[in-house]
Design a protein around this motif. Structure first.
Motif, PDB file in Angstrom:
ATOM      1  N   LEU A  38      -1.740  -3.144  -2.123  1.00  0.00           N
ATOM      2  CA  LEU A  38      -2.600  -2.209  -2.354  1.00  0.00           C
ATOM      3  C   LEU A  38      -3.405  -2.334  -3.814  1.00  0.00           C
ATOM      4  N   ASP A  39      -2.374  -2.543  -4.797  1.00  0.00           N
ATOM      5  CA  ASP A  39      -2.996  -2.703  -6.036  1.00  0.00           C
ATOM      6  C   ASP A  39      -3.762  -3.786  -6.165  1.00  0.00           C
ATOM      7  N   ALA A  41       7.621  -1.456   1.813  1.00  0.00           N
ATOM      8  CA  ALA A  41       7.127  -0.445   0.858  1.00  0.00           C
ATOM      9  C   ALA A  41       6.820  -1.192  -0.628  1.00  0.00           C
ATOM     10  N   ALA A  42       7.464  -2.062  -0.990  1.00  0.00           N
ATOM     11  CA  ALA A  42       7.028  -2.860  -2.178  1.00  0.00           C
ATOM     12  C   ALA A  42       5.827  -3.592  -2.132  1.00  0.00           C
ATOM     13  N   CYS A  87       3.648  -3.491   0.384  1.00  0.00           N
ATOM     14  CA  CYS A  87       2.531  -2.820   0.669  1.00  0.00           C
ATOM     15  C   CYS A  87       1.817  -2.208  -0.680  1.00  0.00           C
ATOM     16  N   LEU A  88       2.843  -1.570  -1.587  1.00  0.00           N
ATOM     17  CA  LEU A  88       2.149  -1.030  -2.670  1.00  0.00           C
ATOM     18  C   LEU A  88       1.616  -2.237  -3.707  1.00  0.00           C
ATOM     19  N   SER A  89       2.256  -3.194  -3.615  1.00  0.00           N
ATOM     20  CA  SER A  89       1.554  -4.547  -4.445  1.00  0.00           C
ATOM     21  C   SER A  89       0.204  -4.659  -3.928  1.00  0.00           C
ATOM     22  N   ASN A 123      -7.147  -2.900  -4.584  1.00  0.00           N
ATOM     23  CA  ASN A 123      -7.949  -1.893  -5.328  1.00  0.00           C
ATOM     24  C   ASN A 123      -8.618  -2.604  -6.544  1.00  0.00           C
TER      25      ASN A 123
END
Length: 153
Positions: free
Chosen positions: A21-22, A14-15, A17-19, A25
């Protein structure tokens, strides 16, 4: 131990994936960031699939049912135990039905030809006439489309 392992994998993926995504973006045209994000999402799917398996196993334990064996990945399965498709599928029956269809099509075509011959009794059919009817049945080809020229040059 399995629950702790799954929880740790979930937090890590999850971490990541979030990094990812950032990073994506930040620069939407960056293909490396996009690929990294897609890999992270794939890993997250694998972890969630494992969670679903754990939930199903727990539900079956709660009702005292026979436990579900954990499925192996496709790449780890032995191919020796797999039966050939000819044993699984009714190949002989499929072939027979195919032959029956061919016969039915041939009979339908023959009866159609007989009906056409009855309609045109006074017209004699020669080899040239048969060739012309075959050519008439072919659909006319469409001409090729012309390429559009770029006016932005």
């Amino acid at each position: 131990m399995t629950n702790e392992n799954t929880a740790q994998r979930l937090q890590e993926t999850a971490a990541k994936c979030l990094s990812s995504l950032d990073a994506w973006n930040g620069d939407l045209k960056n293909t490396e960031a996009r690929e990294t994000l897609l890999e992270a999402v794939h890993e997250l799917r694998k972890v969630t699939s494992r969670l679903e398996i754990d939930i199903a196993m727990n539900d079956r334990k709660a009702v005292n049912a026979k436990p579900i064996p954990i499925p192996e990945h496709k790449s780890k399965m032995e191919r020796k135990n797999q039966k050939p498709l000819s044993e699984i599928l009714p190949v002989a029956e499929l072939r027979e039905s195919g032959e029956k269809r061919k016969i039915a099509i041939a009979e339908a075509k023959a009866s159609k030809d007989e009906n056409n011959a009855e309609d045109h009794n006074d017209v004699s059919v020669s080899d040239n006439a048969e060739e012309s009817t075959v050519e008439e049945k072919k659909p006319a080809r469409r001409p090729r489309r012309k390429k559009k020229e770029d006016s932005t040059e």
